[in-house]
Design an enzyme around this catalytic site. Structure first.
Site, PDB file in Angstrom:
ATOM      1  CG  ASP A 287      13.884   3.777   5.463  1.00 16.19           C
ATOM      2  OD1 ASP A 287      13.067   2.968   4.971  1.00 16.19           O
ATOM      3  OD2 ASP A 287      14.825   4.231   4.801  1.00 16.19           O
TER       4      ASP A 287
HETATM    5  C1  BGC Z   1      14.290   2.554   1.916  1.00 17.41           C
HETATM    6  C2  BGC Z   1      13.174   3.554   1.781  1.00 17.41           C
HETATM    7  C3  BGC Z   1      11.937   2.873   1.252  1.00 17.41           C
HETATM    8  C4  BGC Z   1      11.560   1.757   2.212  1.00 17.41           C
HETATM    9  C5  BGC Z   1      10.295   1.026   1.847  1.00 17.41           C
HETATM   10  C6  BGC Z   1      13.856   1.318   2.678  1.00 17.41           C
HETATM   11  O1  BGC Z   1      14.809   0.312   2.598  1.00 17.41           O
HETATM   12  O2  BGC Z   1      15.387   3.179   2.543  1.00 17.41           O
HETATM   13  O3  BGC Z   1      13.569   4.600   0.935  1.00 17.41           O
HETATM   14  O4  BGC Z   1      10.894   3.788   1.097  1.00 17.41           O
HETATM   15  O5  BGC Z   1      12.624   0.831   2.232  1.00 17.41           O
HETATM   16  O6  BGC Z   1      10.445   0.218   0.750  1.00 17.41           O
END
Ligand code: BGC
Length: 751
Positions: A287
């Site tokens: 993530d």
């Molecule tokens: C979130 C993810 C997301 C990623 C990219 C993160 O803050 O937890 O679910 O896919 O950002 O935007």
């Protein structure tokens, strides 16, 4: 003869397709041979480049920088996220496949969560549809629309089991039940990825967040999860297994730690569970910054250490932070990681790029316009909003409304095009949203509109009198409130989940006029209604319903369609009950209504033990406000005659459980028949009930239908404390009914 040969050929093709997945590393496998050949030509820098997921819209604002272009030219980037200018997408891909040393194409990623341009209900809403076909079709539409901008990878579906409505990301979740989440997880993957990964409209899926993100303590986002090994296997992993079995090409590690280990550095999770047990054969992405967040977690001492831990855990692609880029070479020199490990991480990514056909066909398909906001897309969005909407209460059948009735439409979300789209809708254009007020206006409905409150948190009472006057002049009030989009989603947890602002106050004042009140809620989570439930006659939960929320709500209010949703989460009376879920354990002292004495009824001076000792709250009791699976329509159903084909289940037979359902109302309607099972005694204690099947039926007024479910040994298996997956001999109960709290009960024995 020819027929036989043809059959044989088909069998060989099927087996060899299956083999392709199984025989990774085998040079006879065409994809594997290509991966190995390419890997052999790549420099270490290029390999490290493949492990980088780079770029955000902010980094490329004002034109692509020379530095960024050069890093692609040098093969230092594997994929980009959030490059939303198609010229940039085309230019970056052109550089990668023409000018980089080994011409490895890029993948462009984006959070396309519940639609790209055409926005569908939030995932928790889609979960309320209990309709895999709708989820699949809406994901397909999202992929067709998004791939026209060059996006071939979505960070969805989110498959975190969520049992705490305070958690803001419950909005993105499939709810609290692993079975339903698995059914929907599969549908999302099939919809996003389409029939073939190398179709230009295919968007590879990313099952997230692996693992336990929804179990954050107290519903506080990013927080610690403590999940024992059986719970992990029986509740948190099954939806991911379903997504991997459906072919999800990627998985995202979660931000949280589970049992002390952050997911991006959890070797047992990413190797033993993900690769060995679940046979995942795509690649893992972290993530956002979650690799370097192992430093504040207290698991890595610095960025270099974080990279070492994640490489050793088998985490393939690092999102946004650059610990791999900055430290892999040094770690190799020091022998803390090996070149073989890097090769394996890169091979996983290249394999997916080959499967996507990117080497032959790297460019955005300019013939695909995406059919943005096509009529069929909007119709599907409306259908999905109707299927997602849950009618929680309908006193004296106030709904559907009579078209002649004069309606006062009041409330802060009645005409808010942006808010009704919900969380994670960066690309949804609010000018395409159709609000309830716009729909009432277009339909020339007999109504007056006054907001009363200008946004959901508004506490100003300036417009109250106008709203009350409008109500007085009307036959019925439709109050459209809830939460603005910003109040749910990432890092948007709430400790109090009542209607925010002065909404409750206004509803009470409107109720004091004596007019009937229909409350329509748009929100990213269940909203506790205890303070106002007796003031309103009907409650229709539409979640954040998306682009076509307005027409869907109009049709439901006026009975063109009945609301079809059923709760995918238990609806609490108060946030103090959370976490709350139907498939809990019984405890040694289960609560019963006979023994429950409400706090207000406790005699003064009562002895400590005189109230009975069971598991409940003195003030909130032990039942939810509305149970998992609950949802009303515009007719009524009666269940009778539960019959089991046999009461003895063996490894050789199956049980057919049949129930008779009658539409006892005056309207035609649809019912979602639900099957729950309880394993009465286990070598570890078992949940009081578990959903094992459901079927939607349509019945004309007065019509009777039999609905049957097959129960087989496979459905009863679970992981025991030795992590053995199987079924134990003994007694089982089953219920078939309209929700998790009601149903006809039967029982059988597994011998
Ligand atoms: C979130 C993810 C997301 C990623 C990219 C993160 O803050 O937890 O679910 O896919 O950002 O935007």
């Amino acid at each position: 003869m020819y027929k036989k040969l043809y059959l044989l050929l088909i069998i060989i093709v099927i087996i060899s397709c299956k083999e392709e997945k199984k025989t990774l590393g085998n040079d006879n496998n065409p994809t594997e041979a290509k991966v190995n050949e390419l890997l052999a030509k790549m420099t270490l820098d290029e390999k490290i480049g493949q492990l980088n997921l780079r770029g955000t819209s902010s980094r490329v604002k004002g034109g692509l920088s020379d530095e960024l272009k050069q890093s692609v030219r040098d093969g230092k980037v594997g994929a980009f996220l959030n490059v939303m200018n198609t010229e940039y997408v085309d230019e970056l891909q052109r550089i990668a496949v023409n000018e980089s040393p080994n011409k490895v194409p890029l993948i462009f990623a984006r959070d396309v969560i519940h639609g790209f341009k055409t926005i569908f209900p939030i995932p928790l809403g889609l979960a309320a549809s209990w309709n895999a076909e709708t989820v699949k079709e809406s994901s397909r539409v999202a992929a067709v629309e998004a791939s026209s901008s060059g996006i071939r990878w979505t960070f969805a579906p989110m498959l975190d089991i969520a049992r705490d409505s305070r958690w803001g990301r419950i909005a993105e979740s499939p709810g609290e039940d692993p079975y339903l989440a698995g059914v929907l997880g599969k549908a999302y993957v099939e919809g996003f990825q389409g029939d073939s990964l190398n179709d230009p409209t295919s968007m590879i899926a990313c099952a997230k967040h692996f693992i336990g993100y929804g179990a954050a303590i107290g519903g506080r986002d990013y927080n610690t999860a403590i999940i024992n090994k059986e719970l992990l296997q029986n509740v948190y992993l099954p939806p991911f297994k379903a997504a991997f079995d459906a072919g999800s090409q990627t998985v995202m590690t979660s931000f949280n730690e589970t049992n002390g280990i952050p997911a991006s550095g959890d070797k047992k999770l990413l190797q033993d569970i993900l690769r060995e047990q679940l046979k995942f054969d795509g690649f893992v992405v972290s993530d956002w910054n979650s690799v370097i967040e192992m430093i504040p977690h207290g698991f890595a001492k610095d960025e270099k250490h974080a990279a070492e831990i994640s490489v050793n855990a088998g985490m393939n692609m690092e999102m946004t932070s650059a610990s791999y880029e900055n430290h892999i070479k040094e770690l190799l020199k020091e022998g803390k990681i090996s070149e073989q490990q890097i090769n394996n991480l890169v091979a996983d990514i290249l394999r997916v790029k080959f499967r996507m056909g990117l080497f032959e066909n790297p460019n955005r398909d300019t013939n695909n316009s995406g059919d943005l906001y096509a009529k069929s897309h909007l119709e599907l969005a409306k259908k999905a909003a109707i299927e997602s909407s849950v009618l929680l209460k309908n006193k004296e059948n106030i709904l559907p409304l009579n078209k002649e009735a004069k309606v006062a439409v009041i409330g802060p979300l009645a005409d808010k095009p942006r808010e009704q789209l919900g969380t994670w809708t960066f690309d949804g254009d609010k000018t395409h949203t159709v609000t309830p007020v716009a729909t009432f206006t277009k339909a020339k409905a007999n109504f007056n509109f006054i907001e009363g409150l200008s946004y959901s948190r508004d506490v100003s009472e300036n417009e109250f009198q106008k709203a009350i006057n409008t109500a007085k002049k009307s036959d019925v009030v439709v109050f459209i409130g809830g939460e603005e989009a910003i109040l749910s989603g990432e890092a948007h947890s709430r400790a109090n989940i009542n209607l925010p602002g002065a909404q409750e106050k206004l509803i009470k004042k409107l109720a004091a006029t004596g007019k009937k009140i229909v409350l329509v809620i748009m929100a990213g989570r269940p909203i506790t209604l205890t303070n106002i439930i007796d003031d309103v006659d009907a409650v229709l939960m539409t979640w954040h319903p998306g682009t076509m929320g307005g027409p869907a709500i109009y049709d439901m209010l006026y009975g063109e369609q009945e609301p079809l949703g059923r709760l995918p989460v238990t609806w609490p009376k108060t946030a103090g009950q959370l976490p709350l879920f139907y498939n809990h354990k019984n405890t040694g002292r289960p609560a019963t209504s006979e023994e429950f004495v409400h706090i207000d009824s406790i005699p003064i001076g009562a002895w400590q033990s005189s109230l009975g000792n069971t598991s409940h709250y003195l003030d909130a009791g032990f039942t939810p406000h509305f149970p998992f699976g609950h949802g009303l329509g515009y007719t009524t159903f009666e269940y009778s005659d539960l019959k089991l084909s046999t009461q003895k289940l063996t490894d050789a037979n199956t049980i057919e459980a049949t129930v008779t359902v009658k539409n006892t109302g005056s309207k035609d309607g649809s019912e979602l028949v639900q099957l729950y099972v309880q394993d009465v005694v286990g070598s570890i204690t078992r949940p009081v009930k578990e959903l094992k099947g459901f079927e939607r039926i349509l019945l004309k007024s007065g019509e009777v239908k039999n609905v049957s479910f097959k129960i087989q040994v496979e459905d009863l298996k679970y992981f025991n404390s030795d992590l053995k997956y199987g079924v134990e001999k003994g007694d089982f109960n089953i219920w078939i009914g309209k929700n998790s709290a009601e149903g006809l009960k039967g029982s059988f024995v597994y011998e």
